[in-house]
Design an enzyme around this catalytic site. Sequence first.
Site, mmCIF file in Angstrom:
data_model
loop_
_atom_site.group_PDB
_atom_site.id
_atom_site.type_symbol
_atom_site.label_atom_id
_atom_site.label_comp_id
_atom_site.label_asym_id
_atom_site.label_seq_id
_atom_site.Cartn_x
_atom_site.Cartn_y
_atom_site.Cartn_z
ATOM 1 N N GLU A 1 20.809 -37.846 26.581
ATOM 2 C CA GLU A 1 21.166 -36.546 27.164
ATOM 3 C C GLU A 1 20.535 -36.483 28.547
ATOM 4 O O GLU A 1 19.597 -35.744 28.798
ATOM 5 C CB GLU A 1 20.648 -35.393 26.293
ATOM 6 C CG GLU A 1 21.195 -35.442 24.875
ATOM 7 C CD GLU A 1 20.738 -34.283 23.983
ATOM 8 O OE1 GLU A 1 20.192 -33.293 24.516
ATOM 9 O OE2 GLU A 1 20.937 -34.368 22.768
ATOM 10 N N GLU B 1 15.612 -34.119 16.595
ATOM 11 C CA GLU B 1 14.414 -33.313 16.894
ATOM 12 C C GLU B 1 13.562 -32.955 15.677
ATOM 13 O O GLU B 1 13.252 -31.789 15.446
ATOM 14 C CB GLU B 1 14.829 -32.042 17.658
ATOM 15 C CG GLU B 1 15.579 -32.378 18.942
ATOM 16 C CD GLU B 1 16.038 -31.146 19.721
ATOM 17 O OE1 GLU B 1 15.877 -30.025 19.226
ATOM 18 O OE2 GLU B 1 16.570 -31.323 20.831
HETATM 19 C C1 XIL Z 1 22.371 -27.620 24.338
HETATM 20 C C2 XIL Z 1 23.737 -27.355 24.958
HETATM 21 O O1 XIL Z 1 23.870 -28.139 26.117
HETATM 22 C C3 XIL Z 1 23.894 -25.888 25.277
HETATM 23 O O2 XIL Z 1 25.226 -25.605 25.685
HETATM 24 C C4 XIL Z 1 23.553 -25.023 24.057
HETATM 25 O O3 XIL Z 1 23.563 -23.664 24.418
HETATM 26 C C5 XIL Z 1 22.189 -25.383 23.501
HETATM 27 O O4 XIL Z 1 22.145 -26.785 23.230
HETATM 28 N N1 XIL Z 1 18.897 -31.033 22.828
HETATM 29 C C6 XIL Z 1 20.062 -31.286 22.142
HETATM 30 C C7 XIL Z 1 21.327 -30.662 22.595
HETATM 31 O O5 XIL Z 1 20.072 -32.126 21.231
HETATM 32 O O6 XIL Z 1 22.204 -30.395 21.545
HETATM 33 C C8 XIL Z 1 21.071 -29.397 23.395
HETATM 34 O O7 XIL Z 1 22.322 -28.958 23.923
HETATM 35 C C9 XIL Z 1 20.056 -29.645 24.491
HETATM 36 C C10 XIL Z 1 18.739 -30.089 23.908
#
Ligand code: XIL
Length: 366
Positions: free
Chosen positions: A256, A151
């Site tokens: 994701e 990111e």
């Molecule tokens: C999220 C997790 O799923 C949650 O449990 C945590 O509270 C916050 O982070 N982008 C990413 C992930 O790269 O690491 C994030 O994961 C979601 C957005």
Amino acid sequence: MKLNRIVLLSAMLVTALANTTFAQSLRSAYDGAFLIGTALSTNQILEKDPVQAALVAKEFNVLTAENDMKSSLLHPEEDVYKWEIADALYALAEKSKSKVHGHTLIWHSQLSRFFRDKKTKEDMIAAMTKHINTVAGRYAGRTFSWDVVNEAVEGDGSLRKSVFLEVLGEDYLALAFKLAAAADPKAELYYNDYSMTGVEKRNGVIRMVKKIQESGAKIDGIGMQGHWGLESPTIEEIETSILAYAALGVKVSITELDIDVLPNPRNVSGADISQSAQNTAALNPYVNGLPDEIKAAQAKRYKDIFALFLKHKSVISRVTLWGVNDGNSWKNNFPARGRTNYPLLFDRENKPKEAYYSILELRKKK
Ligand code: XIL
């Protein structure tokens, strides 16, 4: 006697056939196309629930810690490392003949506080070097791939004003990839981000990746976080982006994936975890169950996007679902806390959903 034997043999055959059907799983169905991954919570890594543990081993062949390998958890203080859960993840993956995708080395969020105290180039380079060497080095040879940088690009395509950018300028990006390659020469190295189908963001990511490549650093892939909805982004938008990223000569992974079925609060788009919204009844309509037509719409959506991934399987190396079942998805708490969401392939009882069967169906031998 003879007849009895025949009866016995046919009974055995029926059982064997039933087992074969039962043995059908995402990981086996998509073998030869791309890896199928999931993200695991701490309890799932520690196999606290045997039903979920069996499901994970059966269905997925690449595992990611949903939180436990982020710097604030793994390396909370300069000289403190908490290896227990990450070590357990690697052991679990090896037990189930799965791979590990590491998430994540350099990210502005869930970031150890000590990085924020580094005000000079020298100190920041030393901190990044130590972090990447120690973490990627510990698991060298056992990590299939890493999200080296997570990111770093804003929606308008500019570089995010993180502590890393502030202190080191954009050189921190190539530096991170060079350090990761030195610490683990075998791991595939990824840049990972959300909202990767936006035109301005995509152009920014492409500019950034080209610069990393020109610096001589190795970058193997681009991860598109698939925090998507039932309608947006469109299949065409996703396809255009897959092709645009692949044109850089790198692999693409969908990193994701979850398909949110709830109304989106107006002030939030993408997956910026610092954003939040109020939980209201209007934003939380399916507390007592998901209507059949939404189940069907989600199954169709999953089918359409997996059909697209299959069309481009020559450039896609992995598709990771961001969680195992609807009950433990982060989308129950993001962007509004305490909602009842249904974004994944297994329901709250760990039963496969319509969406699951719809993507399995795509791989049925005709
Ligand atoms: C999220 C997790 O799923 C949650 O449990 C945590 O509270 C916050 O982070 N982008 C990413 C992930 O790269 O690491 C994030 O994961 C979601 C957005």
